[in-house]
Enzyme design. Structure first.
Site, PDB file in Angstrom:
ATOM      1  N   ASN A 197       0.811  -1.231   0.000  1.00 42.10           N
ATOM      2  CA  ASN A 197       0.000   0.000   0.000  1.00 42.10           C
ATOM      3  C   ASN A 197       0.847   1.286   0.000  1.00 42.10           C
ATOM      4  OD1 ASN A 197       0.926  -0.068   2.613  1.00 42.10           O
ATOM      5  ND2 ASN A 197      -1.079  -0.368   3.569  1.00 42.10           N
ATOM      6  N   HIS A 391      -6.178   5.591  10.277  1.00 44.32           N
ATOM      7  CA  HIS A 391      -4.914   5.703   9.517  1.00 44.32           C
ATOM      8  C   HIS A 391      -5.167   5.635   8.025  1.00 44.32           C
ATOM      9  CE1 HIS A 391      -5.201   1.527   8.536  1.00 44.32           C
ATOM     10  NE2 HIS A 391      -3.971   1.437   8.106  1.00 44.32           N
ATOM     11  N   ALA A 393      -8.378   4.367   4.839  1.00 43.36           N
ATOM     12  CA  ALA A 393      -9.702   3.813   4.566  1.00 43.36           C
ATOM     13  C   ALA A 393      -9.882   2.483   5.291  1.00 43.36           C
ATOM     14  CB  ALA A 393      -9.880   3.636   3.064  1.00 43.36           C
TER      15      ALA A 393
END
Length: 472
Positions: A197, A391, A393
């Site tokens: 991510n 922090h 979605a």
DNA sequence: ATGTAC
């Protein structure tokens, strides 16, 4: 499982579990979407003795040992430290740099493509590509953080002051406990993005009208181009985490300490093993903040290549969402674990870094690819969750499940590929990063609505994506 | 997350 739920109102619930109470901050819709597994995990975590507090932010979801989205607090004198409640990517966090550019300056797709190409030249995005900062000794970095970087890599004082912490202090003697190969694996990674991510995103701001004055104080304006960076401690933190999961697991066996979840690992703070993990975790936080600093340094070089050598990209803030910090609460030193949770301190709070003492600091919250990110500021009421907010979605389905369910076409549509407002991506094909599509995540707007409704923090600016650089 | 893996 049936639990007694106390609804405190304002998106704050208290769930009575077998071994203690869990506080949950979510709007009713998000609260209802939580699966029973996240409560089982909280209950396992609450079995750990003398827990002072445990809370979930609305982006909470299942993780290894402990949910991502957890804030868990113990007293320093009789508490525990847990690698499972810090998370695997120690020191993973966010950073934002501002520019003097307006979105119209980079609306032209050719300009955005040039920026992406230039950033990729200065910031390695492939796993095995080393950064070209061979003159930086990572041993200085893990010991002294940003203060261990050669002066030539610190553009100005602001880069040392506008961060959550520039130099995590700890006993460097503990570094001797690490396997020698950690140095070889991590050297050359400083300033590289990593995968999963992690990202670099070029965004423009939409200011919240109610916080124009604060935005101005922070140097933000409507339509402003900013760069958001999400990365962690790369191989250094991964090896610290892996090594001490093993060591502490063995200690738990020797001590006769057990938990229904074999992946939930912890040790008393005062134990030799706990002290070793805690100190080495700080070395990883130093690597992580320095890594994001060097990524940002590369990004500034790239902007200079495209817009001229006079281009400045001042840092707004750098902060983490995977760590355990010693903080004073209720008059006592406590260890606050945040796993996928962001500290958002209110104005005037004594824990603020001096540069943001008066206003509170920017809390940087990423969305998923193609959706908005947010710059927020904490509120006094955030104390109830030890000043932790979301922090990001938060994942809603696994990487594998996402790849089975979502097509490349659907991903392209969500990025508006082909249109003028396309969110441009460095990758030629989206196939390799399909598991990062927005369909894999909760709706970030619902998450932010939950946090604002719970009075934990306010939105200062919404950040809309224009270009994204992802690693592989 | 990770120079992945008892």
């Amino acid at each position: 499982m049936d639990h007694k739920i106390i609804a405190h109102g304002n998106n704050h619930y208290e769930v009575e579990l077998g071994h203690g109470n869990l506080h949950v901050y979510a709007n009713p819709e998000i609260f209802q979407s939580f699966e029973s597994r996240v409560y089982e995990m909280a209950d396992n975590n609450l079995r750990i003795p003398r827990n002072v507090y445990m809370g979930y932010t609305p982006d909470a979801h299942v993780g290894v040992g402990t949910c991502i989205g957890t804030t868990a607090v113990w007293n320093m004198k009789d508490g525990i430290v847990s690698p499972s409640i810090v998370g695997v990517d120690i020191g993973c966090g966010m950073r934002v740099h501002t520019t003097s550019l307006h979105r119209s300056d980079i609306q032209d797709k050719a300009v955005r493509r040039a920026l992406i190409t230039a950033i990729e030249k200065y910031v390695p995005t492939n796993e095995r590509t080393n950064s070209h900062y061979a003159d930086i000794d990572i041993m200085n970095v893990v010991q002294y953080g940003l203060k261990g970087l050669p002066a030539s890599y610190v553009p100005n004082e602001r880069w040392l002051t506008h961060v959550e912490e520039s130099d995590f202090q700890y006993d460097h003697a503990f570094l001797e406990h690490l396997p020698p190969k950690i140095r070889k694996n991590a050297q050359g990674q400083l300033g590289s993005l990593g995968s999963g991510n992690h990202f670099i995103e070029i965004q423009y701001l939409e200011l919240n009208e109610e916080h124009q004055e604060l935005a101005a104080k922070w140097g933000l304006f409507d339509g402003q181009v900013v760069v958001m960076i999400h990365s962690g401690s790369r191989a250094w933190g991964a090896m610290v985490g892996r090594e001490y999961n093993k060591v502490l697991k063995e200690s738990m066996r020797l001590w006769g300490v057990s938990n229904p979840d074999p992946n939930l690992i912890y040790a008393p703070i005062v134990s030799q093993e706990g002290q070793t993990y805690l100190n080495l975790m700080y070395s990883s936080l130093n690597f992580a903040v320095s890594n994001r600093h060097m990524i940002a340094f590369g990004v500034q070089e790239a902007f200079r290549e495209v817009f001229g050598s006079g281009m400045e990209t001042p840092v707004l803030y750098d902060l983490m969402h995977n760590y355990a910090l010693k903080e004073f609460h209720r008059g006592q030193p406590m260890l606050v674990h945040r796993k996928g949770a962001t500290r958002a301190l209110p104005p005037k709070h004594f824990l603020n870094t001096p540069a943001y003492k008066e206003t509170g600091h920017p809390a940087l919250i990423p969305g998923s690819m193609g959706t908005s990110s947010y710059i927020m500021v904490g509120r006094e009421e955030g104390l109830k969750n030890f000043y932790s907010i979301c922090h990001g979605a938060g994942r809603t389905r696994s990487r594998r499940a996402t790849k089975e369910m979502v097509t490349v076409d659907q991903f392209e549509q969500s990025l508006k590929v082909g249109s003028e407002d396309e969110v441009m991506v460095n990758h030629r094909s989206l196939e390799t990063i399909l598991d990062e599509c927005p369909q894999a995540y909760k709706d970030v707007d619902q998450i932010i609505d939950s946090v604002v409704g719970a009075s934990l923090a306010d939105v200062v600016a919404k950040c809309k994506p224009m270009a994204v650089i992802k690693g592989i």
